[in-house]
Scaffold this active site. Structure first.
Site, short mmCIF file in Angstrom:
data_model
loop_
_atom_site.label_atom_id
_atom_site.label_comp_id
_atom_site.label_asym_id
_atom_site.label_seq_id
_atom_site.Cartn_x
_atom_site.Cartn_y
_atom_site.Cartn_z
N GLU A 128 -1.03 2.58 7.08
CA GLU A 128 0.40 1.97 7.46
C GLU A 128 1.26 2.82 8.55
OE1 GLU A 128 0.99 -0.41 3.23
OE2 GLU A 128 2.39 1.15 3.58
N ASN A 129 0.66 3.52 9.05
CA ASN A 129 1.53 4.26 10.27
C ASN A 129 1.80 3.70 11.61
OD1 ASN A 129 1.63 6.36 8.51
ND2 ASN A 129 0.01 7.65 9.40
#
Length: 821
Positions: free
Chosen positions: A431-432
């Site tokens: 999710e970065n």
């Protein structure tokens, strides 16, 4: 030949001037717990009482006698740590051997001839993280903890399903290795299959002693009756073995999982016959054994089809040339103290996954690279492994000292894990990339590094160099490039969290992502788990212990809203609330999977968040923190089966989907019935249908079979043998359910042992989502069946194992079903 001596005994942990017995492998919390210094942090509110543990420095020590590190016929003795958590200084007899700052790496120190007090001094992880933050500057993350500044299991700092229990300790084995001349430093088997021939290219790095620098070495390798030898003049060598017509390794449900023993031996082939020491002769033996390496490997090919098409950009696993709909779950550490997870516990949990028809396990990036026992079990069970590199939900600095640690960690673990055929994907982060675009990181960063250089630069280079036989993807979610939004459902992998956070689960049907790598719905754990974790507490959704064991932001509010969209929210009835929240979780996940499977091959996989828990907590897990199976588990087994029936709403009316993931065609007779709430059959049709191999047949429901939503008294049932799909055109709150009536008979299950019951439920009315909660009959009780919908006159047989309460009244009290509004 190299010798190894495990250093599991004799360790002490210093605490307030006292030496406590320490278990190695282990951690500070488990040692303090064993010594009675702290109470179990999993119980009640105890987590808060032990927060001080993570803020302190800790020292482990043991004596190393002269005979422990003496050469004893060898030239060298190394001290090897497989895992130190995390920032440590290692000294022997007061002299520093080295310093570490990475939980996810292995370390080796030359201690030849040295002895005395061996000390491993751990700094507080908070102190280490703050010192790095001062060097790199602040970076945003999703939790108010500094986990991105230290290469440590991020979720030990807490998560929206996990406690904040910041550990320290010697968390993986430590040993002494004695060796001479040379050792195998690194072995990388590159396994391919081409035109029916299996090829193993074994790349070897060798470390030599000073005396071994001039020795002639050889490498032998063997697999499947095929052998190869090569000379090793320097510190690198390559052997190639070709196995004709090897049996292929397949994911579960697609074929068998044959494994081959690959053995590599390092030999000293120097001819010493002219030396005065004739006992070292290698002239007739082919070489003096120095070291060996052995693993089980499997022959298979794996690719990721990310080609563009009219729907966007695909993301489909292709194993041995076969395109696969991945039936996956996300995996978190099975215990917040991972040293407690044994090979047996891995096998139990992963066997539960396989028994639920799961074929892919994604190891999430906020946890750990798991023990070899995890991947060994996946190899045997046919569970594909998607391995995240360990970055999650934060902007990670790319400056030193972190950058060097990240590269060393990646190289270490790629080499360690690449022999496993179950490993099918390396993933750069969780999710970065999405966070950078959508979570207001970009303006806060103001040009500072945040991890993109890892995910799009460093990590793909490491994988390409060391393990080019497997695909790599930069992140999850990730659309494949910055040309599209990172979480665009039409491109690559997608995380679907808006539904849980803000909407009704019916909204899963609003889109068809190419690959759903995360989605899920919360529910509390089993009642027996709650009673153990919250002793003496009067259970209520908002009781102190329940709120403490609910870590998600507004988690209970979301649970209540999820229930209220379908049922009247129970007041002062915890048992009913507990049943309905678990039921909605199962229904929600099933709704998503049924919809997305019905749209194969556009959607090529779902990975449910999550399989397991690391402590007793309300969460998205299918198996709770005490190992008990929630109703969701049973629904996963149903919706992930090779063959599935589902009735899906559509713009022109409901559609029957016949989903076949088996290798052969599925000819099937499906009986459709439009029914009144009282059980009266209003219309009936039998369809002879066929779904091709790994294909979906979609069939519009005939108008006369479509239930009248306005009446609120009609529904549709589709049956094919033991498979059933139900379709209600209105919510449960709006449907005119009759008061449920059913009979229960209980008998002992013959030959199945004490506490084994056969429970037969006979419906006298429509009984929607009948569920037996087995732990109400005893903490160890399990049931083979999840929610079932019965028509008047139908029976269901439930098998219970391990019950303590076996009477009909107790069983009836453990049964729940949907009731009229």
């Amino acid at each position: 030949m190299k010798e190894a001596v495990q250093l599991t005994e004799g360790w002490s942990l210093q605490h307030d001037g006292k030496a406590l017995r320490a278990q190695v492998p282990g951690c500070v919390h488990t040692d303090l717990l064993a010594a009675g210094v702290i109470d179990d942090p999993f119980l009640g509110l105890n987590e808060n009482e032990v927060a001080w543990v993570g803020r302190r420095a800790w020292t482990y020590h043991r004596p190393l006698a002269a005979e422990d590190t003496a050469a004893d016929g060898h030239e060298r003795t190394d001290l090897v740590f497989d895992g130190l958590d995390t920032a440590a200084t290692i000294t022997l007899d007061g002299r520093e051997l080295g310093r570490t700052r990475n939980m996810h790496r292995r370390y080796r120190f030359d201690v030849t001839g040295r002895h005395g007090d061996l000390r491993v001094e751990f700094a507080s992880a908070y102190d280490e993280a703050e010192s790095v933050r001062r060097l790199t500057g602040d970076r945003p993350n999703v939790y108010p903890e500094p986990f991105q500044y230290i290469r440590k299991m991020a979720c030990s700092f807490g998560w929206d399903w996990g406690p904040t229990l910041v550990t320290a300790g010697i968390w993986r084995p430590v040993r002494l290795e004695r060796w001479s001349t040379a050792r195998l430093e690194r072995v990388r088997p590159l396994v391919t299959v081409t035109d029916g021939t299996g090829r193993v290219e074994v790349r070897v790095d060798i470390e030599r002693t000073e005396r071994g620098a001039g020795r002639r070495l050889a490498l032998d390798a063997t697999i499947g009756g095929v052998t190869a030898r090569t000379e090793a003049d320097g510190t690198e060598a390559v052997l190639t073995l070709e196995v004709p017509e090897p049996e292929l390794w397949w994911p579960r449900g697609h074929g068998a999982q044959p494994l081959y023993d690959l053995q590599v031996s390092l030999l000293d082939t120097t001819d010493d016959t002219d030396s005065t020491d004739s006992t070292d002769s290698t002239h007739d033996t082919g070489g003096r054994p120095l070291d060996s390496w052995r693993r089980r490997i499997g022959f298979r090919t794996v690719a990721l089809d990310r080609s563009a098409d009219e729907e966007g950009t695909g993301f489909t696993f292709v194993v041995n040339g076969v395109r696969i709909f991945a039936r996956g779950v996300n995996w978190i550490p099975d215990d917040v103290f991972p040293s407690r997870v044994t090979p047996e516990r891995y096998r139990t949990r992963l066997t539960q996954a396989a028994d639920a028809n799961i074929d892919l396990v994604r190891i999430w990036g906020g946890g750990i690279y798991e023990d070899d026992a995890f991947y060994d079990t996946c190899d045997e069970l046919g569970l594909m492994v998607w391995q995240d590199f360990l970055f999650a939900c934060a902007a990670y600095p790319e400056e030193q000292p972190l950058r060097g640690e990240v590269e060393a960690e990646a190289r270490d673990n790629v080499v360690r894990l690449m022999p496993h055929p179950s490993l099918v994907l390396w993933n750069g982060n969780n999710e970065n990339l999405w966070g950078f675009r959508d979570w207001d990181w970009e303006p806060e960063l103001a040009g500072d590094s945040w991890g993109e250089g890892y995910y799009l630069g460093l990590l793909p280079r490491v994988v390409a160099e060391l393990d080019p036989t497997r695909p790599y993807t930069a992140g999850s979610p990730w659309s494949g490039s910055w040309d599209h939004h990172p979480n665009d459902p039409a491109h690559g992998t997608h995380h679907s969290w808006e539904v849980w956070n803000r909407q009704d689960y019916a909204e899963y049907r609003a889109s068809v992502p190419r690959f759903v790598a995360e989605f899920g719905w919360q529910a509390p754990p089993a009642l027996a788990t709650l009673r153990r974790a919250l002793p003496g507490e009067r259970l209520a959704p908002d009781s102190p212990g329940m709120l403490h064991h609910q870590k998600a932001e507004d988690g209970n509010g979301k649970l209540d809203r999820g229930v209220a969209r379908h049922f009247p929210l129970p007041e002062d009835d915890f048992d009913r609330w507990h049943y309905l929240t678990q039921l909605v979780q199962a229904r929600a996940v099933a709704a998503g999977i049924e919809h997305w499977r019905a749209h194969w091959p556009v959607c090529a996989g779902t990975v449910v968040w999550q399989l397991n828990d690391c402590w007793p907590v309300s969460s998205w897990a299918a198996i709770d923190g005490d190992g008990r199976r929630k109703p969701l588990y049973h629904e996963l087994r149903r919706v992930y089966a090779d063959r599935l029936l589902t009735v899906q709403p559509g713009p022109d009316g409901p559609v029957l989907a016949v989903i076949n993931q088996a290798a052969g065609s599925w000819p099937v007779a499906v009986t459709l019935r439009r029914l009144h709430a009282d059980g009266t059959v209003l219309a009936r049709q039998v369809l002879d249908l066929s779904a091709g191999p790994r294909a979906v047949h979609r069939q519009p429901v005939a108008p006369e079979l479509v239930p009248d939503a306005a009446s609120a008294k009609e529904f549709l049932i589709a049956d094919a043998g033991e498979l059933r799909a139900v379709y209600f055109p209105v919510t449960d709150e709006d449907f005119a359910y009759p008061a449920p009536e059913y009979d229960v008979t209980v008998s002992s299950s013959l030959g199945a042992g004490a506490g084994s019951l056969d429970v037969v439920v006979t419906a006298r009315t429509l009984v929607r989502d009948l569920l037996l909660q087995p732990d109400r009959l005893g903490p160890a009780a399990v049931c083979d069946t999840g929610p079932r919908t019965l028509l008047p006159g139908e029976q269901v047989r439930l098998t219970v194992r391990g019950a303590e309460e076996t009477g009909a009244n107790a069983v009836r009290a453990a049964l729940f079903c949907v009731a009229p509004a």
